[in-house]
Design a protein around this motif. Structure first.
Motif, PDB file in Angstrom:
ATOM      1  N   VAL A   8       0.865  -1.178   0.000  1.00 14.03           N
ATOM      2  CA  VAL A   8       0.000   0.000   0.000  1.00 14.03           C
ATOM      3  C   VAL A   8       0.902   1.229   0.000  1.00 14.03           C
ATOM      4  O   VAL A   8       1.788   1.356   0.854  1.00 14.03           O
ATOM      5  CB  VAL A   8      -0.940   0.009   1.222  1.00 14.03           C
ATOM      6  N   LEU A   9       0.682   2.122  -0.958  1.00 12.66           N
ATOM      7  CA  LEU A   9       1.540   3.281  -1.164  1.00 12.66           C
ATOM      8  C   LEU A   9       0.721   4.566  -1.054  1.00 12.66           C
ATOM      9  O   LEU A   9      -0.477   4.572  -1.359  1.00 12.66           O
ATOM     10  CB  LEU A   9       2.201   3.233  -2.542  1.00 12.66           C
ATOM     11  N   MET A  10       1.374   5.660  -0.644  1.00 13.98           N
ATOM     12  CA  MET A  10       0.721   6.970  -0.623  1.00 13.98           C
ATOM     13  C   MET A  10       1.643   8.000  -1.235  1.00 13.98           C
ATOM     14  O   MET A  10       2.856   8.023  -0.943  1.00 13.98           O
ATOM     15  CB  MET A  10       0.359   7.385   0.805  1.00 13.98           C
ATOM     16  N   THR A  11       1.105   8.866  -2.079  1.00 15.03           N
ATOM     17  CA  THR A  11       1.915   9.913  -2.698  1.00 15.03           C
ATOM     18  C   THR A  11       2.128  11.051  -1.707  1.00 15.03           C
ATOM     19  O   THR A  11       1.175  11.560  -1.113  1.00 15.03           O
ATOM     20  CB  THR A  11       1.233  10.451  -3.970  1.00 15.03           C
ATOM     21  N   LEU A  12       3.374  11.429  -1.513  1.00 15.76           N
ATOM     22  CA  LEU A  12       3.708  12.563  -0.650  1.00 15.76           C
ATOM     23  C   LEU A  12       3.776  13.863  -1.432  1.00 15.76           C
ATOM     24  O   LEU A  12       3.688  14.955  -0.860  1.00 15.76           O
ATOM     25  CB  LEU A  12       5.050  12.324   0.047  1.00 15.76           C
ATOM     26  N   ASP A  13       3.979  13.766  -2.728  1.00 15.34           N
ATOM     27  CA  ASP A  13       3.974  14.892  -3.657  1.00 15.34           C
ATOM     28  C   ASP A  13       3.080  14.506  -4.826  1.00 15.34           C
ATOM     29  O   ASP A  13       2.737  13.331  -4.990  1.00 15.34           O
ATOM     30  CB  ASP A  13       5.387  15.175  -4.191  1.00 15.34           C
ATOM     31  N   PRO A  14       2.703  15.468  -5.680  1.00 14.14           N
ATOM     32  CA  PRO A  14       2.086  15.072  -6.946  1.00 14.14           C
ATOM     33  C   PRO A  14       3.017  14.141  -7.717  1.00 14.14           C
ATOM     34  O   PRO A  14       4.239  14.322  -7.695  1.00 14.14           O
ATOM     35  CB  PRO A  14       1.892  16.403  -7.676  1.00 14.14           C
ATOM     36  N   VAL A  15       2.468  13.127  -8.361  1.00 13.23           N
ATOM     37  CA  VAL A  15       3.267  12.143  -9.086  1.00 13.23           C
ATOM     38  C   VAL A  15       2.857  12.164 -10.557  1.00 13.23           C
ATOM     39  O   VAL A  15       1.674  12.012 -10.884  1.00 13.23           O
ATOM     40  CB  VAL A  15       3.088  10.730  -8.499  1.00 13.23           C
ATOM     41  N   HIS A  16       3.854  12.358 -11.433  1.00 16.25           N
ATOM     42  CA  HIS A  16       3.624  12.397 -12.882  1.00 16.25           C
ATOM     43  C   HIS A  16       4.382  11.245 -13.521  1.00 16.25           C
ATOM     44  O   HIS A  16       5.608  11.272 -13.629  1.00 16.25           O
ATOM     45  CB  HIS A  16       4.088  13.733 -13.464  1.00 16.25           C
ATOM     46  N   ILE A  17       3.643  10.219 -13.937  1.00 13.80           N
ATOM     47  CA  ILE A  17       4.212   9.121 -14.720  1.00 13.80           C
ATOM     48  C   ILE A  17       3.718   9.319 -16.144  1.00 13.80           C
ATOM     49  O   ILE A  17       2.570   9.019 -16.459  1.00 13.80           O
ATOM     50  CB  ILE A  17       3.787   7.741 -14.182  1.00 13.80           C
ATOM     51  N   LEU A 110      -5.212   2.694  -8.235  1.00 10.42           N
ATOM     52  CA  LEU A 110      -5.725   3.719  -7.340  1.00 10.42           C
ATOM     53  C   LEU A 110      -6.677   3.105  -6.318  1.00 10.42           C
ATOM     54  O   LEU A 110      -7.577   2.336  -6.665  1.00 10.42           O
ATOM     55  CB  LEU A 110      -6.444   4.789  -8.165  1.00 10.42           C
ATOM     56  N   LEU A 111      -6.479   3.452  -5.053  1.00  7.80           N
ATOM     57  CA  LEU A 111      -7.321   2.945  -3.966  1.00  7.80           C
ATOM     58  C   LEU A 111      -8.159   4.061  -3.355  1.00  7.80           C
ATOM     59  O   LEU A 111      -9.383   3.956  -3.276  1.00  7.80           O
ATOM     60  CB  LEU A 111      -6.458   2.288  -2.896  1.00  7.80           C
ATOM     61  N   LEU A 112      -7.519   5.127  -2.898  1.00  7.34           N
ATOM     62  CA  LEU A 112      -8.206   6.275  -2.305  1.00  7.34           C
ATOM     63  C   LEU A 112      -7.744   7.537  -3.015  1.00  7.34           C
ATOM     64  O   LEU A 112      -6.539   7.759  -3.165  1.00  7.34           O
ATOM     65  CB  LEU A 112      -7.897   6.393  -0.807  1.00  7.34           C
ATOM     66  N   PHE A 113      -8.695   8.377  -3.411  1.00  5.84           N
ATOM     67  CA  PHE A 113      -8.361   9.590  -4.157  1.00  5.84           C
ATOM     68  C   PHE A 113      -8.845  10.810  -3.387  1.00  5.84           C
ATOM     69  O   PHE A 113     -10.039  10.929  -3.088  1.00  5.84           O
ATOM     70  CB  PHE A 113      -8.999   9.558  -5.544  1.00  5.84           C
ATOM     71  N   PRO A 114      -7.951  11.756  -3.034  1.00  2.00           N
ATOM     72  CA  PRO A 114      -8.360  12.912  -2.236  1.00  2.00           C
ATOM     73  C   PRO A 114      -9.103  13.953  -3.081  1.00  2.00           C
ATOM     74  O   PRO A 114      -8.677  14.302  -4.183  1.00  2.00           O
ATOM     75  CB  PRO A 114      -7.023  13.473  -1.726  1.00  2.00           C
ATOM     76  N   ALA A 236      -1.260  12.703  -1.355  1.00  2.31           N
ATOM     77  CA  ALA A 236      -2.186  11.987  -0.474  1.00  2.31           C
ATOM     78  C   ALA A 236      -3.106  11.037  -1.223  1.00  2.31           C
ATOM     79  O   ALA A 236      -4.127  10.620  -0.676  1.00  2.31           O
ATOM     80  CB  ALA A 236      -2.999  12.945   0.395  1.00  2.31           C
ATOM     81  N   SER A 237      -2.765  10.687  -2.458  1.00  2.00           N
ATOM     82  CA  SER A 237      -3.474   9.603  -3.144  1.00  2.00           C
ATOM     83  C   SER A 237      -2.923   8.272  -2.631  1.00  2.00           C
ATOM     84  O   SER A 237      -1.721   8.125  -2.436  1.00  2.00           O
ATOM     85  CB  SER A 237      -3.256   9.686  -4.660  1.00  2.00           C
ATOM     86  N   TRP A 238      -3.800   7.296  -2.428  1.00  2.00           N
ATOM     87  CA  TRP A 238      -3.404   5.973  -1.961  1.00  2.00           C
ATOM     88  C   TRP A 238      -3.533   4.974  -3.099  1.00  2.00           C
ATOM     89  O   TRP A 238      -4.526   4.992  -3.848  1.00  2.00           O
ATOM     90  CB  TRP A 238      -4.277   5.523  -0.787  1.00  2.00           C
ATOM     91  N   LEU A 239      -2.537   4.099  -3.236  1.00  2.00           N
ATOM     92  CA  LEU A 239      -2.532   3.076  -4.277  1.00  2.00           C
ATOM     93  C   LEU A 239      -2.126   1.737  -3.670  1.00  2.00           C
ATOM     94  O   LEU A 239      -1.560   1.687  -2.574  1.00  2.00           O
ATOM     95  CB  LEU A 239      -1.568   3.446  -5.417  1.00  2.00           C
ATOM     96  N   TRP A 240      -2.388   0.658  -4.415  1.00  2.00           N
ATOM     97  CA  TRP A 240      -1.923  -0.654  -3.977  1.00  2.00           C
ATOM     98  C   TRP A 240      -1.425  -1.433  -5.186  1.00  2.00           C
ATOM     99  O   TRP A 240      -1.858  -1.215  -6.321  1.00  2.00           O
ATOM    100  CB  TRP A 240      -3.026  -1.425  -3.259  1.00  2.00           C
ATOM    101  N   CYS A 241      -0.483  -2.316  -4.930  1.00  2.00           N
ATOM    102  CA  CYS A 241       0.042  -3.166  -5.995  1.00  2.00           C
ATOM    103  C   CYS A 241       0.524  -4.476  -5.387  1.00  2.00           C
ATOM    104  O   CYS A 241       0.703  -4.589  -4.176  1.00  2.00           O
ATOM    105  CB  CYS A 241       1.168  -2.484  -6.768  1.00  2.00           C
ATOM    106  N   ASP A 242       0.730  -5.456  -6.234  1.00  2.00           N
ATOM    107  CA  ASP A 242       1.229  -6.759  -5.808  1.00  2.00           C
ATOM    108  C   ASP A 242       2.652  -6.969  -6.315  1.00  2.00           C
ATOM    109  O   ASP A 242       2.991  -6.561  -7.436  1.00  2.00           O
ATOM    110  CB  ASP A 242       0.344  -7.886  -6.332  1.00  2.00           C
ATOM    111  N   VAL A 243       3.468  -7.591  -5.481  1.00  2.00           N
ATOM    112  CA  VAL A 243       4.807  -8.032  -5.866  1.00  2.00           C
ATOM    113  C   VAL A 243       4.846  -9.545  -5.690  1.00  2.00           C
ATOM    114  O   VAL A 243       4.501 -10.050  -4.616  1.00  2.00           O
ATOM    115  CB  VAL A 243       5.900  -7.374  -4.994  1.00  2.00           C
ATOM    116  N   VAL A 244       5.225 -10.254  -6.731  1.00  2.00           N
ATOM    117  CA  VAL A 244       5.297 -11.711  -6.671  1.00  2.00           C
ATOM    118  C   VAL A 244       6.754 -12.134  -6.665  1.00  2.00           C
ATOM    119  O   VAL A 244       7.520 -11.761  -7.560  1.00  2.00           O
ATOM    120  CB  VAL A 244       4.559 -12.365  -7.856  1.00  2.00           C
TER     121      VAL A 244
END
Length: 308
Positions: A8-17, A110-114, A236-244
């Motif tokens: 589970v990850l949270m952006t501390l700054d705006p993120v531009h990919i 994306l999990l939670l969007f402010p 403050a956007s929350w995301l989730w991902c899987d690592v195998v």
């Protein structure tokens, strides 16, 4: 045979990919999106590249940070079986071949969007997304005109950006099922659940959009005709991902946990190397616009996904 770890990850700054160039649309530089939902994402390649680069920094092995192609010595990985970086992420040694990595990173969803509202900041999500990420959710089914919330005492319509939705009076509970997620209490009481089809509309209407201009290196002033716009996931956007972790070499060639730096960092398996690398993204960031204060993202929690 394999281990699936959820992050589970949270952006501390705006993120531009970015998507690799200019696009026709409301902004010149758009961000990567999922094809089916049109929701912003962080591609697994971006996460894997950052994790490898930062892990190589922690192990003081800069030659193992890149792809490692080519026949020149400076472009090769060390390729040593005792190198935790090459063991975890794989290596290419020019015409000498190489090895596949022991981990694979999925796209971060994306999990939670402010979103700004008359009740202050709220984090918009959907019941299906929370369940898919591994949380236990008690919430009603919603129409496109409704929302449900964990806000205490809120029983009237609420604006999510420009959109005004009717309140669905019902108890909403999100249970972590014993999982440990940093700062979850700060957002758990400010969730707004919406219908799945509406979520994409709310997110894309409330992305951070900025205008910038290129600088002429000769004059140090703004370059003529070089104004451009770009979008980003807000902080403050929350995301989730899987690592195998698919450590197919474990029997013949175990992970080099007796490496000096691995002992110091307490890394005993490839998953530890990945999380150790991603921990530096909290300070060094991922994606583009890093010199404009973009990119920092923090690992808030992780747990193993059981397939019993």
């Amino acid at each position: 045979m394999y281990t699936q770890q959820r992050l589970v990850l949270m952006t501390l700054d705006p993120v531009h990919i970015g998507t690799g160039g200019y696009r026709l649309g409301r902004v010149d530089l758009s961000i990567a999106r999922e094809p089916g939902t049109n929701l912003p994402k962080i591609p697994g390649t971006s996460l894997a590249g950052a994790a490898r680069s930062y892990a190589a920094m922690r192990y003081e092995k800069p030659q193992c940070a890149g792809q490692g192609g080519g026949d020149k010595p400076e472009k090769k990985h060390c390729g040593e079986p005792t190198c935790p970086i090459c063991y975890t992420f794989g290596n290419i040694r020019g015409t000498e071949g190489g090895n596949a990595g022991a981990v694979s990173l999925a796209d971060a969803q994306l999990l939670l969007f402010p979103v700004h509202s008359m009740a202050g900041p709220v984090w918009v999500t959907t019941k299906a997304r929370l369940i898919e990420a591994g949380f236990a959710v008690t919430a009603p089914d919603l129409s496109r005109e409704q929302f449900a919330t964990t806000l205490t005492g809120w029983a009237k319509p609420l604006n999510l950006g420009w959109l005004l939705l009717e309140h669905r009076a019902s108890s909403v509970q999100v249970n972590l099922n014993g999982k440990s997620v940093q700062n979850w209490d700060a957002v758990a009481g400010r969730l707004a659940l919406v219908e799945d089809g509406l979520f994409s509309q709310i997110v894309n209407s409330n992305l951070e959009v900025r205008t910038s201009v290129s600088i002429d290196p000769a004059t140090g002033a703004a370059k003529e005709g070089a104004l451009f716009t770009y979008e980003a996931l807000p902080r403050a956007s929350w995301l989730w991902c899987d690592v195998v972790e698919d450590n197919y070499r474990q029997r013949e060639q175990p992970f080099p946990k007796d490496h000096a730096r691995a002992i110091e960092l307490k890394h005993e398996r490839p998953l530890d190397v990945v999380k150790g690398g991603l921990s530096l993204a909290e300070y060094l960031g991922i994606g583009g616009m890093g010199t404009r204060g973009f990119g920092r993202i923090k690992l808030m929690g992780d747990w193993e996904v059981s397939h019993a």
